[in-house]
Design an enzyme around this catalytic site. Structure first.
Site, short mmCIF file in Angstrom:
data_model
loop_
_atom_site.label_atom_id
_atom_site.label_comp_id
_atom_site.label_asym_id
_atom_site.label_seq_id
_atom_site.Cartn_x
_atom_site.Cartn_y
_atom_site.Cartn_z
N THR A 12 -2.93 51.64 -8.83
CA THR A 12 -3.70 52.49 -7.91
C THR A 12 -5.05 51.89 -7.54
O THR A 12 -5.73 52.39 -6.64
CB THR A 12 -3.93 53.89 -8.53
OG1 THR A 12 -4.61 53.73 -9.79
CG2 THR A 12 -2.61 54.62 -8.75
N CYS A 128 -12.68 35.63 -10.24
CA CYS A 128 -12.59 35.44 -8.78
C CYS A 128 -13.52 34.35 -8.28
O CYS A 128 -13.13 33.49 -7.46
CB CYS A 128 -12.86 36.75 -8.06
SG CYS A 128 -14.37 37.59 -8.55
N HIS A 248 -16.45 36.86 -1.36
CA HIS A 248 -17.56 36.22 -2.05
C HIS A 248 -17.93 34.91 -1.37
O HIS A 248 -17.05 34.19 -0.87
CB HIS A 248 -17.17 35.89 -3.51
CG HIS A 248 -17.03 37.08 -4.40
ND1 HIS A 248 -17.38 38.36 -4.02
CD2 HIS A 248 -16.57 37.17 -5.69
CE1 HIS A 248 -17.14 39.18 -5.04
NE2 HIS A 248 -16.66 38.49 -6.05
#
Length: 343
Positions: A12, A128, A248
């Site tokens: 979710t 990331c 980013h």
């Protein structure tokens, strides 16, 4: 093509939702699909590819008959990943729980795919910011070894979750309407103090650790060493949260062990899978987070010589941290394993 039973833990959340988008977009060969989340999100219905799925509360038995488990990240990884492996699943985990475990490969498929086959049931997705950086560094590193990396990041609020996105929106509205903005989330909801991110920058992502670096900064240092399998590279990082929704950006200065011109670097990067060179100063062409959101590739521009050292380059690198920086990287690992008969 053989199809696989797939479970998504954290279905979710932002990364979980991105997993679903990518599975559909890339025609991932799944048979059964289990959508798992915390007790709080259990019972929700998610429509996916013409079918309704009920989100289940994640527990060890959830991974019975699952071959591939995609973990979106979070504290549940520590306990549930070993349980999934016990039941025969390969876990590709987006949390930080196993990244520095010497028994767990830390993988960016374009960079170090050969390490995948060393897995013992769990494969870690890097942070990331690290993924985005090493995608730009790998072709240069292979041509001329890198001696030192100085990286400053400009990280979007979505890296801190949906609550941080909502807080940025609410703060911008408050400033425009002349109200006092409320700050409850950033730098991190768990910290004792919070600061406004709208029209501001926060030079803290995650908690401070030894030497007054943040945990996020040290992830970039340690994970880069592990992914490149080179512990001699000097890496120093400053990570900053900026009022951008998604993608980013990173300013990367590298000192090389031999000569490499900006033009040669551009050619190497342009040939590297998953990288797009966007670099034309005369036309004011360079990567920007607004235009790299929802894109799979890492974009590199502002490639220029650093003349303060014998062999230096500056790069400006931008990538969608929810796609390549998280969900896409994990899906690519699974695809690689399928293609090379590793599952």
């Amino acid at each position: 093509m053989k199809k696989y039973n797939v479970a998504i833990l954290g279905a979710t959340g932002a990364v979980g939702q991105e997993f679903l988008k990518l599975i559909e977009e890339r025609n991932f060969p799944f048979n059964e699909l289990k959508l798992l989340a915390s007790e709080r999100s259990a019972g929700k219905t998610i429509e996916f590819m013409g079918k309704s799925y009920i989100v289940e509360a994640a527990k060890p038995e959830s991974f019975n008959d699952v071959q591939i488990a995609l973990f979106a990240g979070g504290s549940a990884s520590k306990t549930l990943a070993p349980e999934a492996v016990k039941r025969g699943a390969v876990v590709i985990d987006n949390s930080s729980a196993f990244r520095m475990d010497p028994q767990v490969p830390l993988i960016v498929p374009e960079v170090n795919p050969e390490a995948i086959k060393t897995h013992k049931g769990i494969i870690a997705n890097p942070n990331c910011s690290t993924i985005i950086m090493v995608m730009a560094l790998k072709p240069i590193y292979d041509a001329v070894k890198i001696k030192r990396i100085v990286v400053s990041t400009y990280q979007a609020v979505s890296g801190a979750g949906k609550e941080a996105i909502d807080e940025l929106t609410n703060q911008v509205k408050a400033v425009i309407e002349g109200r006092q903005p409320e700050a409850n989330i950033l730098p991190s909801a768990s910290l004792p103090k919070h600061y406004q991110i709208a029209f501001n920058l926060l030079p803290q992502i995650d908690v401070f650790v030894e030497g007054n670096y943040t945990k996020e900064e040290m992830k970039m240092v340690n994970e880069t060493h592990k992914i490149l399998n080179d512990y001699e590279i000097g890496v120093t990082a400053t990570t900053v949260r900026v009022p951008v929704y998604r993608s980013h950006s990173e300013s990367i200065n590298i000192e090389l062990e031999g000569p490499l011109s900006p033009e040669e670097a551009k050619q190497l990067l342009a040939k590297f899978p998953g990288v797009i060179v966007e670099d034309n100063p005369a036309e004011m062409l360079y990567p920007m987070p607004l235009y790299t959101s929802d894109r799979d590739e890492v974009f590199v521009g502002r490639i220029r010589a650093d003349k303060t050292v014998p062999y230096g380059l500056n790069l400006w690198v931008v990538g969608d941290q929810i796609r390549k920086g998280a969900a896409l990287n994990a899906v690519q690992i699974a695809e690689y394993m399928i293609e090379h008969n590793l599952i």
